[in-house]
Structure formats: C-alpha cells, structure tokens
Scaffold this motif. Sequence first.
Motif, mmCIF file in Angstrom:
data_model
loop_
_atom_site.group_PDB
_atom_site.id
_atom_site.type_symbol
_atom_site.label_atom_id
_atom_site.label_comp_id
_atom_site.label_asym_id
_atom_site.label_seq_id
_atom_site.Cartn_x
_atom_site.Cartn_y
_atom_site.Cartn_z
ATOM 1 N N ALA A 1 0.849 -1.190 0.000
ATOM 2 C CA ALA A 1 0.000 0.000 0.000
ATOM 3 C C ALA A 1 0.881 1.234 0.000
ATOM 4 C CB ALA A 1 -0.907 0.008 1.225
ATOM 5 N N THR A 2 0.335 2.312 -0.444
ATOM 6 C CA THR A 2 1.079 3.567 -0.466
ATOM 7 C C THR A 2 1.351 4.048 0.963
ATOM 8 O OG1 THR A 2 1.083 5.843 -1.273
ATOM 9 C CG2 THR A 2 -1.024 4.966 -0.606
ATOM 10 N N THR A 3 2.390 4.798 1.129
ATOM 11 C CA THR A 3 2.689 5.402 2.429
ATOM 12 C C THR A 3 2.157 6.835 2.490
ATOM 13 O OG1 THR A 3 4.857 6.084 1.620
ATOM 14 C CG2 THR A 3 4.738 3.989 2.817
ATOM 15 N N ASN A 4 1.466 7.262 1.453
ATOM 16 C CA ASN A 4 0.880 8.595 1.382
ATOM 17 C C ASN A 4 -0.388 8.615 2.242
ATOM 18 O OD1 ASN A 4 -0.509 10.945 0.594
ATOM 19 N ND2 ASN A 4 0.369 10.865 -1.469
ATOM 20 N N LEU A 5 -0.297 9.199 3.442
ATOM 21 C CA LEU A 5 -1.390 9.168 4.410
ATOM 22 C C LEU A 5 -2.683 9.811 3.892
ATOM 23 C CD1 LEU A 5 -2.168 8.144 7.187
ATOM 24 C CD2 LEU A 5 -1.368 10.312 8.130
ATOM 25 N N PRO A 6 -2.647 10.977 3.246
ATOM 26 C CA PRO A 6 -3.902 11.536 2.721
ATOM 27 C C PRO A 6 -4.589 10.611 1.707
ATOM 28 C CG PRO A 6 -2.225 13.242 2.775
ATOM 29 C CD PRO A 6 -1.541 11.941 3.103
ATOM 30 N N ILE A 7 -3.804 9.932 0.891
ATOM 31 C CA ILE A 7 -4.375 8.988 -0.080
ATOM 32 C C ILE A 7 -5.029 7.816 0.650
ATOM 33 C CG2 ILE A 7 -3.803 7.310 -1.901
ATOM 34 C CD1 ILE A 7 -3.811 10.139 -2.939
ATOM 35 N N LEU A 8 -4.362 7.290 1.694
ATOM 36 C CA LEU A 8 -4.937 6.182 2.471
ATOM 37 C C LEU A 8 -6.244 6.586 3.146
ATOM 38 C CD1 LEU A 8 -1.758 4.610 4.119
ATOM 39 C CD2 LEU A 8 -3.198 3.601 2.336
ATOM 40 N N ILE A 9 -6.289 7.784 3.704
ATOM 41 C CA ILE A 9 -7.511 8.271 4.359
ATOM 42 C C ILE A 9 -8.625 8.446 3.330
ATOM 43 C CG2 ILE A 9 -8.528 10.238 5.573
ATOM 44 C CD1 ILE A 9 -5.770 10.526 7.003
ATOM 45 N N ALA A 10 -8.309 9.073 2.208
ATOM 46 C CA ALA A 10 -9.314 9.257 1.156
ATOM 47 C C ALA A 10 -9.815 7.914 0.637
ATOM 48 C CB ALA A 10 -8.732 10.085 0.007
ATOM 49 N N ALA A 11 -8.920 6.954 0.469
ATOM 50 C CA ALA A 11 -9.310 5.624 -0.003
ATOM 51 C C ALA A 11 -10.230 4.946 1.002
ATOM 52 C CB ALA A 11 -8.073 4.771 -0.260
ATOM 53 N N GLY A 12 -9.900 5.044 2.283
ATOM 54 C CA GLY A 12 -10.747 4.450 3.315
ATOM 55 C C GLY A 12 -12.136 5.061 3.341
ATOM 56 N N LEU A 13 -12.211 6.385 3.196
ATOM 57 C CA LEU A 13 -13.513 7.049 3.158
ATOM 58 C C LEU A 13 -14.316 6.627 1.929
ATOM 59 C CD1 LEU A 13 -12.494 10.623 4.369
ATOM 60 C CD2 LEU A 13 -13.869 8.928 5.621
ATOM 61 N N CYS A 14 -13.643 6.512 0.781
ATOM 62 C CA CYS A 14 -14.332 6.064 -0.439
ATOM 63 C C CYS A 14 -14.850 4.640 -0.296
ATOM 64 C CB CYS A 14 -13.402 6.174 -1.648
ATOM 65 S SG CYS A 14 -13.112 7.858 -2.190
ATOM 66 N N VAL A 15 -14.064 3.779 0.313
ATOM 67 C CA VAL A 15 -14.505 2.403 0.535
ATOM 68 C C VAL A 15 -15.717 2.382 1.463
ATOM 69 C CG1 VAL A 15 -13.884 0.207 1.607
ATOM 70 C CG2 VAL A 15 -12.305 1.304 0.033
ATOM 71 N N GLY A 16 -15.662 3.165 2.528
ATOM 72 C CA GLY A 16 -16.789 3.233 3.462
ATOM 73 C C GLY A 16 -18.060 3.722 2.798
ATOM 74 N N ILE A 17 -17.960 4.768 1.997
ATOM 75 C CA ILE A 17 -19.125 5.295 1.279
ATOM 76 C C ILE A 17 -19.626 4.264 0.269
ATOM 77 C CG2 ILE A 17 -19.870 7.061 -0.379
ATOM 78 C CD1 ILE A 17 -17.861 8.961 1.123
ATOM 79 N N GLY A 18 -18.693 3.627 -0.430
ATOM 80 C CA GLY A 18 -19.076 2.624 -1.425
ATOM 81 C C GLY A 18 -19.781 1.423 -0.818
ATOM 82 N N THR A 19 -19.332 0.982 0.346
ATOM 83 C CA THR A 19 -19.991 -0.165 0.973
ATOM 84 C C THR A 19 -21.398 0.179 1.413
ATOM 85 O OG1 THR A 19 -19.042 0.291 3.161
ATOM 86 C CG2 THR A 19 -17.856 -1.245 1.744
ATOM 87 N N ARG A 20 -21.621 1.413 1.828
ATOM 88 C CA ARG A 20 -22.982 1.832 2.189
ATOM 89 C C ARG A 20 -23.857 1.908 0.943
ATOM 90 N NH1 ARG A 20 -24.456 0.449 6.980
ATOM 91 N NH2 ARG A 20 -25.022 2.269 8.154
ATOM 92 N N MET A 21 -23.303 2.430 -0.155
ATOM 93 C CA MET A 21 -24.075 2.531 -1.397
ATOM 94 C C MET A 21 -24.415 1.147 -1.954
ATOM 95 S SD MET A 21 -22.099 5.711 -3.203
ATOM 96 C CE MET A 21 -22.865 5.431 -4.786
#
Length: 145
Positions: free
Chosen positions: A80-100
């Motif tokens: 996984a990338t070590t870019n923390l903002p990318i990891l946070i954004a990816a986690g939020l996108c996954v969370g939103i996607g699982t709800r959708m």
Amino acid sequence: MFDTLSSDWLWGLAGGLLIGTGGAVFLLANGRIMGASGILGGLIDGSGRSNWGERVAFLLGVFALPLLLLPATGAVDTHATTNLPILIAAGLCVGIGTRMANGCTSGHGVCGMSRLSLRGIVATVFYILAGGLTVALFRHLLGVI
C-alpha cells in the motif's frame, strides 16, 4: 520469515482461508451473513444494539488476530502507499461505497458469491471493476499511488 517472491501467494491463500472460515463460522453460529461493513455500520448507526457484543467481538478479532500473528510471521508488506492523505481518502471512499452497495467484499464477495447470490455476484463484479479502474487512474495516469 519466508522468501517474499515465493510466499506472496501463500499470504493470499492463508488470508482467503481465514476469511472464508470466519464467514462460515459466523453464518453457522449466528444464522447471518458475515459482512464487515454491516457489522461495523450497525454499531455506528445504532441499528445493531441488540447484538452489539458479538459485533464488538468480531471487530476486535479482525484487528487483534494480525497483531497476535505478528511475532510468528513478521511484518508483511502490503504494497500500500505510504501517502497518508491517499490512504484516508481511499478508506472514506470504501466506506461510502460499501454503504451505497449495501455490503462489502466479505458480505457480497465471500458470503454472497459462495451462496450463488445474484446480488452478491453483481456487486462483486462492479466493485472489482471500479477498483481496477481506480488503480489504473491513480497509479498509472496520475501517479499518486
């Protein structure tokens, strides 16, 4: 512990076996599908108050097992990338996607497909396609991961 080139597939196999076994045990013990996003979501939105103990126990196991295995296995590179903002954004996108999608990879992909659920199969096809397109876009075109 293992040579990386010869053992990467073993980690995937071991993880898949653990997730599949966990899904089967959860279904046999509780009569419900093991969907991690639904288990967590029920705690967050309060809809899982009636069985909060089993939800918390499940989530503790998800986080504790890798930590317990760490001394025996050593650190595993997730690539996984070590870019923390990318990891946070990816986690939020996954969370939103699982709800959708009304579910996640464990609910639709593992448990849904193993039961030949059309809803699970369709959801899995779409999130795999979306994941592949996202990696192609962010890694190969934008170069951020």
